[in-house]
Design a protein around this motif. Structure first.
Motif, PDB file in Angstrom:
ATOM      1  N   PRO A  46      60.059  35.241  24.150  1.00  0.00           N
ATOM      2  CA  PRO A  46      61.225  34.812  23.361  1.00  0.00           C
ATOM      3  C   PRO A  46      61.518  33.322  23.509  1.00  0.00           C
ATOM      4  CG  PRO A  46      61.734  36.730  24.722  1.00  0.00           C
ATOM      5  CD  PRO A  46      60.426  36.198  25.189  1.00  0.00           C
ATOM      6  N   GLU A  47      62.138  32.757  22.462  1.00  0.00           N
ATOM      7  CA  GLU A  47      62.554  31.357  22.479  1.00  0.00           C
ATOM      8  C   GLU A  47      63.940  31.247  21.855  1.00  0.00           C
ATOM      9  OE1 GLU A  47      60.922  26.920  21.119  1.00  0.00           O
ATOM     10  OE2 GLU A  47      59.760  28.737  20.688  1.00  0.00           O
ATOM     11  N   ASN A  48      64.833  30.551  22.541  1.00  0.00           N
ATOM     12  CA  ASN A  48      66.194  30.348  22.042  1.00  0.00           C
ATOM     13  C   ASN A  48      66.162  29.414  20.836  1.00  0.00           C
ATOM     14  OD1 ASN A  48      68.986  29.199  21.855  1.00  0.00           O
ATOM     15  ND2 ASN A  48      69.306  30.443  23.674  1.00  0.00           N
ATOM     16  N   LEU A  49      66.951  29.726  19.791  1.00  0.00           N
ATOM     17  CA  LEU A  49      66.965  28.893  18.588  1.00  0.00           C
ATOM     18  C   LEU A  49      67.690  27.573  18.785  1.00  0.00           C
ATOM     19  CD1 LEU A  49      67.477  31.324  15.573  1.00  0.00           C
ATOM     20  CD2 LEU A  49      65.377  30.364  16.491  1.00  0.00           C
ATOM     21  N   GLY A  50      68.352  27.379  19.908  1.00  0.00           N
ATOM     22  CA  GLY A  50      68.941  26.081  20.196  1.00  0.00           C
ATOM     23  C   GLY A  50      70.389  25.943  19.771  1.00  0.00           C
ATOM     24  N   THR A  51      70.946  24.771  20.034  1.00  0.00           N
ATOM     25  CA  THR A  51      72.387  24.547  19.868  1.00  0.00           C
ATOM     26  C   THR A  51      72.807  24.271  18.430  1.00  0.00           C
ATOM     27  OG1 THR A  51      72.054  22.225  20.472  1.00  0.00           O
ATOM     28  CG2 THR A  51      72.673  23.743  22.228  1.00  0.00           C
ATOM     29  N   SER A  52      71.865  24.124  17.509  1.00  0.00           N
ATOM     30  CA  SER A  52      72.262  24.061  16.100  1.00  0.00           C
ATOM     31  C   SER A  52      72.749  25.419  15.622  1.00  0.00           C
ATOM     32  CB  SER A  52      71.094  23.601  15.231  1.00  0.00           C
ATOM     33  OG  SER A  52      70.718  22.285  15.518  1.00  0.00           O
ATOM     34  N   ILE A  53      72.218  26.472  16.234  1.00  0.00           N
ATOM     35  CA  ILE A  53      72.538  27.844  15.834  1.00  0.00           C
ATOM     36  C   ILE A  53      73.501  28.502  16.811  1.00  0.00           C
ATOM     37  CG2 ILE A  53      71.557  30.141  15.442  1.00  0.00           C
ATOM     38  CD1 ILE A  53      70.847  28.083  13.297  1.00  0.00           C
ATOM     39  N   ASN A  54      73.327  28.233  18.106  1.00  0.00           N
ATOM     40  CA  ASN A  54      74.078  28.935  19.148  1.00  0.00           C
ATOM     41  C   ASN A  54      75.146  28.059  19.784  1.00  0.00           C
ATOM     42  OD1 ASN A  54      72.513  31.410  19.044  1.00  0.00           O
ATOM     43  ND2 ASN A  54      70.835  30.226  19.948  1.00  0.00           N
ATOM     44  N   THR A  55      76.185  28.719  20.281  1.00  0.00           N
ATOM     45  CA  THR A  55      77.291  28.042  20.955  1.00  0.00           C
ATOM     46  C   THR A  55      77.615  28.794  22.245  1.00  0.00           C
ATOM     47  OG1 THR A  55      79.060  29.371  19.965  1.00  0.00           O
ATOM     48  CG2 THR A  55      78.261  27.489  18.686  1.00  0.00           C
ATOM     49  N   GLU A  56      78.671  28.363  22.921  1.00  0.00           N
ATOM     50  CA  GLU A  56      79.153  29.093  24.082  1.00  0.00           C
ATOM     51  C   GLU A  56      79.883  30.374  23.704  1.00  0.00           C
ATOM     52  OE1 GLU A  56      78.714  24.876  25.503  1.00  0.00           O
ATOM     53  OE2 GLU A  56      79.317  25.892  23.684  1.00  0.00           O
ATOM     54  N   GLY A  57      80.047  30.620  22.412  1.00  0.00           N
ATOM     55  CA  GLY A  57      80.694  31.840  21.946  1.00  0.00           C
ATOM     56  C   GLY A  57      79.689  32.969  21.756  1.00  0.00           C
ATOM     57  N   GLN A  58      79.950  33.790  20.755  1.00  0.00           N
ATOM     58  CA  GLN A  58      79.116  34.960  20.472  1.00  0.00           C
ATOM     59  C   GLN A  58      78.325  34.718  19.192  1.00  0.00           C
ATOM     60  OE1 GLN A  58      82.045  37.989  19.996  1.00  0.00           O
ATOM     61  NE2 GLN A  58      82.786  37.846  22.098  1.00  0.00           N
ATOM     62  N   GLU A  59      77.018  34.788  19.288  1.00  0.00           N
ATOM     63  CA  GLU A  59      76.155  34.775  18.116  1.00  0.00           C
ATOM     64  C   GLU A  59      75.377  36.078  18.120  1.00  0.00           C
ATOM     65  OE1 GLU A  59      77.877  31.236  18.245  1.00  0.00           O
ATOM     66  OE2 GLU A  59      76.428  31.627  19.836  1.00  0.00           O
ATOM     67  N   SER A  60      75.425  36.825  17.022  1.00  0.00           N
ATOM     68  CA  SER A  60      74.819  38.151  17.010  1.00  0.00           C
ATOM     69  C   SER A  60      74.484  38.566  15.590  1.00  0.00           C
ATOM     70  CB  SER A  60      75.767  39.163  17.656  1.00  0.00           C
ATOM     71  OG  SER A  60      75.109  40.392  17.892  1.00  0.00           O
ATOM     72  N   PHE A  61      73.850  39.742  15.449  1.00  0.00           N
ATOM     73  CA  PHE A  61      73.500  40.353  14.174  1.00  0.00           C
ATOM     74  C   PHE A  61      72.735  39.405  13.246  1.00  0.00           C
ATOM     75  CE2 PHE A  61      76.776  43.248  15.623  1.00  0.00           C
ATOM     76  CZ  PHE A  61      76.233  44.477  15.296  1.00  0.00           C
ATOM     77  N   PRO A  62      71.584  38.897  13.678  1.00  0.00           N
ATOM     78  CA  PRO A  62      70.792  38.058  12.774  1.00  0.00           C
ATOM     79  C   PRO A  62      70.171  38.889  11.649  1.00  0.00           C
ATOM     80  CG  PRO A  62      69.544  38.529  14.764  1.00  0.00           C
ATOM     81  CD  PRO A  62      70.928  39.083  14.988  1.00  0.00           C
ATOM     82  N   PHE A  63      69.976  38.249  10.503  1.00  0.00           N
ATOM     83  CA  PHE A  63      69.245  38.849   9.386  1.00  0.00           C
ATOM     84  C   PHE A  63      68.460  37.747   8.693  1.00  0.00           C
ATOM     85  CE2 PHE A  63      69.117  39.295   4.743  1.00  0.00           C
ATOM     86  CZ  PHE A  63      68.177  40.311   4.655  1.00  0.00           C
ATOM     87  N   MET A  64      67.160  37.983   8.490  1.00  0.00           N
ATOM     88  CA  MET A  64      66.297  37.019   7.815  1.00  0.00           C
ATOM     89  C   MET A  64      65.956  37.549   6.420  1.00  0.00           C
ATOM     90  SD  MET A  64      64.724  34.084   8.090  1.00  0.00           S
ATOM     91  CE  MET A  64      64.772  33.784   9.869  1.00  0.00           C
ATOM     92  N   ASN A  65      66.344  36.812   5.361  1.00  0.00           N
ATOM     93  CA  ASN A  65      66.005  37.283   4.017  1.00  0.00           C
ATOM     94  C   ASN A  65      64.593  36.835   3.638  1.00  0.00           C
ATOM     95  OD1 ASN A  65      66.114  34.608   3.143  1.00  0.00           O
ATOM     96  ND2 ASN A  65      67.994  34.854   1.969  1.00  0.00           N
TER      97      ASN A  65
END
Length: 659
Positions: free
Chosen positions: A324-343
């Motif tokens: 696995p690789e983290n998508l980084g701080t453009s996408i993630n924060t210190e909050g909650q990021e969840s339920f990804p969907f790729m169209n």
């Protein structure tokens, strides 16, 4: 959201340390319930303690949390407000939660106030930085919101929790607590299982059935995704495998990813754990790109910036996964990021509490992320997709089919049937029409036979048209695209307009205003008007040529050099303010100074005459006689402070001949 989502996001353990000894027994009685997220029972006991008049940071934090994590924001605001009123040193995270709770009550002003305090205390926190970089975030969200969409609560939702939709064959697969059986202590609903329902038309469905095979257990299952060849299914489950239920050192059973294989009889069997699952962190909510070569998911594994982040991992040809690789701080924060969907376009949709939004979890999109995620590039742009998908409540589980234009999402908003419901809508056709006319910039006259060219955002020509006698043009455009339209005509300077079409159907109107680049000149014409020369300013009480005036006179010099037979009369005028005799002498000195400048630049003195007229030739009624006063404005007086360059002859024709 009151189900497995919270179970993923709450990966910390609360420790009770109340100083109110008289109430210690009651608090201890719910310690285990609180740790296991059985908040309904916890809040009742803590409320009793608070009603007896006890106050402490610990008490109000836990009360606020009990309601905050059940999304009961009115009560969360009350108890977080009591916490803030104590004016004691607290973890800045409570400022952030208080801000989100206020936003959930649509108190955006109060929310912004506490977000600023949160940012002051944690200036390096990505959530605060995101807020401060876009304080006027609500107007941006409004621009992306849609009021032409009708959202439908799906008919198969129940009074329990239903969420997390994906299309499979001719139906939908989703998670639901409708199965009965043992209840999950946190929300007193049955554990989640995966279900499937066939479509009968765009919004009607048949009988809901459990998904075939050995996927469902007595614990939670949710969030399924299917490989493009239909052979594999990745899904989320509690850490329960081969009848073994495992917890971490703090007693929390984490979420994990599993892979099932479709057997010949159409059932999902051969369940395998993903190799990077762990008893110490959660891994959940998978989604695949269109080629099935990358899997995106949410986790709080090491290298996570916040409570949960979005990660990506390569999918091998045999269905196994890489690292696995983290998508980084453009996408993630210190909050909650969840339920990804790729169209299928490679756009990543996901839910977050860390970026400015309408409240709770909001859905965001990072366009073409799947194509942009190459090597170390993690500089992605995101945007809040606005209403009606997002609301002041938790909005998550976004899924869209770009072919059918059908969108599904989950929410615990008011008016639903259960604690979480699945909603759907069809994206309206979005055809844009831009129309306009081509006109002369100075006169406003129509310019027939002009050419109008349409370009895309990269400057590629899409279409061109020649306008008729009405000088009108029309183009059909796509929504949410950047365009440039340019108008051209011989002897005119081009005009162009760059714009981005909105996300809903509407007509756009433009004016292309062309400025004459080449004009026919005749005796008696004023070159100042032909060349659009503004007032030539001189320093007060001076007649020497200033630098800004020299630039304008250079235009006259160029015309005189181009037409060697041209002669001109330089005329300088003033307004009425000041003595008339003085104005006449000053204007004459200025006219002579202008003439001498042209002579010094090589123009034959015989081709130039010059005279100052002072205030004797006003162009309006702004005279000052006989009282030497005027009611005219400064701008009206300025019209009289002008220079004229009258063509007295050219190519053997004189102004006298014309007259």
């Amino acid at each position: 959201m009151k189900t497995i989502t919270r179970y993923l996001l709450l990966t910390f353990v609360f420790v009770f340390s109340f100083t109110v000894f008289a109430q210690n027994g009651k608090i201890q009685s719910v310690k285990d319930d609180y740790r296991d997220f059985a908040y309904v029972k916890t809040s009742e006991v803590l409320l009793e303690v608070a009603k007896n008049g006890y106050k402490s940071v610990d008490l109000f934090q836990k009360l606020g949390n009990s309601f905050y994590f059940r999304n009961e924001m009115e009560d969360a605001v009350k108890w977080y407000g009591e916490l803030m009123a104590l004016e004691e040193v607290i973890d800045p995270e409570y400022y952030f939660r208080y801000a989100l709770a206020l936003k959930g009550m649509e108190d955006y002003e109060g929310s912004d106030k506490w977000m600023k305090k949160f940012n002051d205390l944690k200036p390096d926190d990505l959530r605060g930085r995101a807020f401060m970089s876009k304080v006027d975030y609500k107007s941006s969200i409004e621009k992306l919101s849609r009021d032409d969409i009708e959202v439908v609560n799906l008919e198969f939702n129940t009074e329990l929790s239903d969420f997390g939709t994906t299309e499979y064959e001719n139906g939908l697969v989703f998670a639901s607590a409708r199965g009965g059986g043992r209840k999950y202590r946190w929300n007193e609903e049955p554990y989640l299982d995966l279900y499937m329902v066939e479509k009968t038309d765009s919004t009607s469905y048949g009988e809901v059935k459990e998904i075939n095979g050995k996927v469902n257990t007595k614990f939670h299952e949710s969030s399924a995704v299917f490989s493009p060849n239909g052979k594999y299914m990745f899904f989320t489950r509690n850490n329960f495998f081969k009848l073994r239920y495992k917890e971490d050192d703090t007693g929390i059973n984490r979420l994990q990813l599993y892979r099932a294989t479709l057997s010949e009889d159409g059932t999902w069997d051969d369940i395998h754990k993903i190799h990077f699952n762990s008893e110490d962190y959660s891994v959940a909510h998978p989604t695949l790109n269109v080629t099935g070569t990358k899997l995106y998911f949410a986790s709080d594994m090491p290298d996570t910036y916040g409570q949960s982040d979005i990660f990506v991992v390569d999918v091998n040809a045999d269905g196994t996964l890489g690292e696995p690789e983290n998508l980084g701080t453009s996408i993630n924060t210190e909050g909650q990021e969840s339920f990804p969907f790729m169209n299928t376009n490679g756009d990543l949709y996901y839910s977050s509490t860390g970026f400015p939004g309408l409240g709770g979890l909001d859905v965001f999109v990072s366009e073409e992320l799947d194509q942009k995620f190459i090597g170390s590039n993690k500089n992605f742009s995101i945007k809040n997709i606005g209403e009606p998908v997002n609301s002041v409540y938790d909005d998550f589980g976004y899924y869209e089919n770009l072919v059918t234009k059908r969108v599904y999402f989950s929410s615990n908003r008011e008016g639903g049937k259960g604690s979480d419901d699945i909603y759907t809508f069809e994206v309206p056709e979005c055809d844009q029409v831009v129309e306009g006319i081509v006109q002369d910039k100075k006169t406003g006259e129509l310019i027939p036979n002009a050419t109008v060219i349409l370009f895309d955002d990269e400057g590629n020509e899409i279409e061109r048209k020649t306008v008729g006698a009405d000088a009108a043009f029309t183009f059909d455009l796509e929504c949410e695209k950047e365009y440039l339209i340019r108008g051209e005509k011989e002897k005119y300077a081009s005009d162009e307009k760059r714009f981005t079409t909105p996300n809903r159907k509407q007509e756009l109107k433009l004016q292309l205003l062309l400025d004459k680049d080449e004009q026919e000149i005749e005796p008696c014409d004023d070159l100042a008007k032909v060349l659009d020369i503004p007032i030539i300013y001189f320093d007060f009480d001076k007649s020497n040529i200033r630098y800004d005036a020299e630039i304008e006179i250079q235009k006259v010099l160029a015309v005189l050099n181009k037409y060697p037979t041209m002669t001109i009369d330089i005329r300088s005028h003033t307004d009425c303010r000041g003595p008339a005799s003085y104005n006449e002498k000053l204007s004459d000195r200025r006219a002579q100074s202008t003439r001498q400048y042209l002579i010094d630049k090589g123009i034959d003195a015989e081709r130039l005459t010059a005279k100052g007229y002072g205030e004797s030739r006003l162009v309006n009624d702004c005279g000052c006689e006989p009282t030497n006063e005027s009611s005219c404005s400064k701008a009206e007086h300025q019209l009289n402070r002008r220079s004229e360059f009258i063509i007295t002859s050219i190519n053997g024709k004189s102004c006298d001949d014309k007259e």
